[in-house]
Design an enzyme around this catalytic site. Sequence first.
Site, mmCIF file in Angstrom:
data_model
loop_
_atom_site.group_PDB
_atom_site.id
_atom_site.type_symbol
_atom_site.label_atom_id
_atom_site.label_comp_id
_atom_site.label_asym_id
_atom_site.label_seq_id
_atom_site.Cartn_x
_atom_site.Cartn_y
_atom_site.Cartn_z
ATOM 1 N NE ARG A 42 19.258 -2.410 -7.783
ATOM 2 C CZ ARG A 42 18.786 -3.161 -8.766
ATOM 3 N NH1 ARG A 42 17.970 -2.639 -9.660
ATOM 4 N NH2 ARG A 42 19.158 -4.419 -8.883
ATOM 5 C CE LYS A 203 15.448 -25.636 -13.644
ATOM 6 N NZ LYS A 203 15.289 -25.254 -15.048
ATOM 7 N N GLY A 361 18.737 -12.620 -5.313
ATOM 8 C CA GLY A 361 17.410 -11.996 -5.330
ATOM 9 C C GLY A 361 16.423 -12.697 -4.414
ATOM 10 N N GLY A 384 23.450 -10.383 -10.003
ATOM 11 C CA GLY A 384 24.406 -11.022 -10.913
ATOM 12 C C GLY A 384 25.859 -10.848 -10.492
HETATM 13 P P1 ADP Z 1 18.638 -16.650 -5.550
HETATM 14 O O1 ADP Z 1 17.751 -15.747 -6.373
HETATM 15 O O2 ADP Z 1 18.712 -16.199 -4.127
HETATM 16 O O3 ADP Z 1 19.989 -16.856 -6.168
HETATM 17 P P2 ADP Z 1 17.498 -19.021 -6.735
HETATM 18 O O4 ADP Z 1 16.864 -18.175 -7.797
HETATM 19 O O5 ADP Z 1 18.616 -19.888 -7.120
HETATM 20 O O6 ADP Z 1 17.917 -18.097 -5.497
HETATM 21 O O7 ADP Z 1 16.406 -19.999 -6.113
HETATM 22 C C1 ADP Z 1 15.206 -19.574 -5.527
HETATM 23 C C2 ADP Z 1 14.053 -20.450 -5.918
HETATM 24 O O8 ADP Z 1 14.274 -21.811 -5.580
HETATM 25 C C3 ADP Z 1 12.795 -20.057 -5.195
HETATM 26 O O9 ADP Z 1 11.837 -19.634 -6.144
HETATM 27 C C4 ADP Z 1 12.360 -21.320 -4.471
HETATM 28 O O10 ADP Z 1 10.946 -21.521 -4.491
HETATM 29 C C5 ADP Z 1 13.028 -22.395 -5.275
HETATM 30 N N1 ADP Z 1 13.159 -23.641 -4.492
HETATM 31 C C6 ADP Z 1 13.839 -23.819 -3.341
HETATM 32 N N2 ADP Z 1 13.709 -25.082 -2.911
HETATM 33 C C7 ADP Z 1 12.932 -25.730 -3.791
HETATM 34 C C8 ADP Z 1 12.437 -27.073 -3.905
HETATM 35 N N3 ADP Z 1 12.716 -27.991 -2.988
HETATM 36 N N4 ADP Z 1 11.657 -27.371 -4.969
HETATM 37 C C9 ADP Z 1 11.371 -26.436 -5.894
HETATM 38 N N5 ADP Z 1 11.812 -25.164 -5.856
HETATM 39 C C10 ADP Z 1 12.581 -24.804 -4.814
#
Ligand code: ADP
Length: 403
Positions: A42, A203, A361, A384
Site C-alpha cells: 500500500r 459462498k 483478498g 471491499g
Molecule cells: P476473495 O477473497 O478473492 O473475494 P473469497 O473470500 O470469496 O475470495 O473465497 C475464497 C475462499 O473460497 C478460499 O478460502 C477458498 O479455500 C474457498 N473455496 C474455494 N473453493 C472452495 C470449495 N470448493 N470448497 C470450499 N471452499 C472453497
Amino acid sequence: MSHFRTLDDLENDLGDVSGKVALVRVDLNLPMADGAATDLTRARAVAPTILELADAGAKVLLLAHFGRPKGERHSTLSTSLVQPSIEGVLGREVMYISEVSGTVVEQSLAILRPGNIGLLENTRFWPGEEANNPDFARAIAANGDFYVNDAFSAAHRAHASTEGLAHLLPAYAGRAMEAELQALNRALGNPEKPVAAVVGGAKVSSKLAVLKHLVARVDHLIIGGGMANTFLAARGVDVGKSLCEHDLTPQAEGIMDAADRAGCTVHLPYDVVVAREFAANPPGLRTCNVHEVAPDEMILDVGPQATEALADVLKTCRTLVWNGPLGAFETPPFEAATVALAQTAAALTSEGSLVTVAGGGDTLAALAQAGVVDRFSYVSTAGGAFLEWMEGRELPGVAALAR
Ligand code: ADP
Ligand code: MG
C-alpha cells in the site's frame, strides 16, 4: 466512466503548486507485526503521487486511517507507527503531525518547506471522520489548497477524508486512483468484447450482488469455487458433502435465468476434484464427473477437463475480470484449476489478446501463488471497494471526484 480530474490538470487549474498545501488521502493501513509493517504494497502504491507532488514543490500533507479506533485516540493506532515505513518507501523524511486540523497543523506547515512531506494523525481518531461531519471536514480543509485522493481502497466509504473534502477543495485523483479507475473501466465500464468473468470463492451469499450485476454485462460467466456447488445443486446435481448453500438454489436459478435472457453463457464445472476429507493430499482424492460425486465426498476444485474448456473460452475473449478462486487453493492439490486458468490468462495477456483485471483478498493470494500478479493487466488490492465496484455500486469517494 464519468470524468475526474487528475494531477495532469493541476497546473492548468491552480498554476504553479510550489508552496501550496496538498491534502492527500492515502491508504497506509499497513499490516503490522511486532510494531513493524509486514507488507509495504500500500505504501508503494501511493509513493508516485506523493513524490510527484513533492517534486512539484507542494507541501504534502498525508491523510490516512489506521485500524479501527472508532473515534478515539489510541496510541497503538497512531499513524506515527507507519511513519518509518512510508519514509523508507519514499526515501524522504516525513514529519509526523499529531493532529489533522487546527494550530498544530498550522505550526507544522510553517516549518515544512515546499516539497516537504507531513503525515497527519489517524483520521479515525475523530468521530467526524466516519460520520463525514462537515465541520470536521472544513477544519481539515482550512489548512489545504487542494485535495488529492489516492486511496481507491477507501473510496467505498463516504468519510470526511475520502468524500467530504472533495466538496470543499479543488479535488483530484492521484496516480494510483487514476490507474485503478482506468483499469476497472477497461474491464467492465467500457470493455472490449467478448468479456468473461470468473467468479469463485466460498459462498454464493457473499457474491449474489456481484453475480446479478455481471450477468447483464459479460458474455461468459465462469462460476467456480464453493459457490459453483450451489449452482450445480440448483441444476439437480447431488453435490454430496460439498460446501453448498441449499437455501440459495432459487437465487442461483434466478441468476441462470437472467443470464439466459441477457445472452450470457454460464459455465459450471462438469468434472471436479473430490475428497472425503478436507486436508492436504487426502487419501481417496479423485477426479470425477459432477454426476458421480459420492454422498460422503466433497468438491474441492474444478476438474482438468473443465479447466481446459475454460481456457478455450478465454482464448475467444478480449477482456477478463476475475474475483474468487476456482477451488480451495490454500490446500494442495486444490489450487490446480485456479493456477492453470490464471496462467492461461497471463499468457493471453502477454500475447496482447486479453485484458485481465482481478481483485479480492484470496484472489490476490491465489494469483500470487500462480506467479501471475505482474502478468495480469491489473490486479486490484482494494478488497471491499473492488467488490462493491464489481456489484455495480457507485463508490462515494469516486463519485465525489467525478462531480
Ligand atoms: P476473495 O477473497 O478473492 O473475494 P473469497 O473470500 O470469496 O475470495 O473465497 C475464497 C475462499 O473460497 C478460499 O478460502 C477458498 O479455500 C474457498 N473455496 C474455494 N473453493 C472452495 C470449495 N470448493 N470448497 C470450499 N471452499 C472453497
Ligand atoms: Mg476472501
